[in-house]
Write an enzyme that holds these catalytic residues in place. Structure first.
Site, PDB file in Angstrom:
ATOM      1  N   GLU A  54      -3.000  -8.379   3.208  1.00  0.00           N
ATOM      2  CA  GLU A  54      -3.948  -8.500   4.278  1.00  0.00           C
ATOM      3  C   GLU A  54      -5.336  -9.114   5.088  1.00  0.00           C
ATOM      4  OE1 GLU A  54      -3.280  -4.901   4.994  1.00  0.00           O
ATOM      5  OE2 GLU A  54      -2.219  -6.081   3.930  1.00  0.00           O
ATOM      6  N   CYS A  58       0.774  -1.185  -0.166  1.00  0.00           N
ATOM      7  CA  CYS A  58       0.052   0.304   0.199  1.00  0.00           C
ATOM      8  C   CYS A  58       0.861   1.164   0.031  1.00  0.00           C
ATOM      9  CB  CYS A  58      -1.085   0.117   1.317  1.00  0.00           C
ATOM     10  SG  CYS A  58      -2.032   1.407   1.233  1.00  0.00           S
ATOM     11  N   HIS A  73      -4.141  -4.424  -0.146  1.00  0.00           N
ATOM     12  CA  HIS A  73      -3.838  -5.532   1.232  1.00  0.00           C
ATOM     13  C   HIS A  73      -4.256  -6.846   1.189  1.00  0.00           C
ATOM     14  CE1 HIS A  73      -4.190  -1.314   3.215  1.00  0.00           C
ATOM     15  NE2 HIS A  73      -5.190  -0.530   2.311  1.00  0.00           N
TER      16      HIS A  73
END
Length: 198
Positions: free
Chosen positions: A182, A77, A180
């Site tokens: 995650e 990011c 992202h």
């Protein structure tokens, strides 16, 4: 395996630590140069504002350190944007690992396109690279960003929102993902586990 996650006063770091933990890796959040230098792999995540982040890195000489690292390195990011040459966000000179400019999304039609770009979108035109091993065709990943890296010969995968931009970049030992991982389900987990294998 020793994983250093670079601490530089940005948001979203904890969720990356949890994602690595789910993959069986205990990473250390640190801004200690020696710990970063001696790690097997380095992760550079974050959400925040480019010029503030760069000031923090420069104050601790981490800007110089990052450019000298030889181990596999993953920006996420804001981490991707800071690895580029320049960001339009507060006219910020970045780290210059990728000779790529970061620009602000300007919607041609505010009814159709909102800024920031938030939500699931496809990675397209995937190149043959260990980071992208065994991913499905045009996998979906989760984005939250108002600025984007332009396409270049270092683009490993692109995404279309308003126009095409670099979803993933790669140069030498440096990899970077705008989305992202995650927060991107099984695809994000696969991207992180592929990085851990590099």
């Amino acid at each position: 395996m020793k994983i250093a996650v670079i601490k530089y006063n940005s948001g979203n770091v904890q969720s990356v630590l949890y994602a690595l933990e789910r993959l069986g890796v205990q990473a250390e959040l640190t801004d200690d140069a020696e710990k970063i230098r001696s790690a097997d792999k380095v992760v550079f995540p974050g959400q925040g504002e480019a010029s503030t982040a760069m000031k923090y890195l420069k104050k601790r000489n981490l800007d110089t350190l990052i450019g000298d690292l030889k181990q596999p390195f993953l920006g996420v990011c804001l981490g991707l944007q800071l690895l580029c040459e320049h960001s339009e966000e507060n006219d910020t000179k970045c780290l210059g690992i990728f000779p790529v400019k970061v620009k602000k999304f300007v919607p041609e039609n505010s009814q159709e396109f909102k800024v920031p770009h938030v939500g699931w979108n496809e990675l397209e035109d995937l190149k043959n690279n260990p980071l992208l091993a065994d991913l499905p065709a045009n996998p979906f990943v989760y984005y939250v960003h108002s600025y984007y890296a332009e396409l270049s010969n270092l683009t490993l995968a692109s995404t279309h929102y308003i126009h095409d931009f670099s979803g993933i970049l790669h140069r030498d030992n440096y990899y970077a993902i705008q989305a992202h991982p995650e927060k991107s389900g099984l695809v994000g987990e696969k991207l992180l586990s592929n990085f851990l294998r590099i």
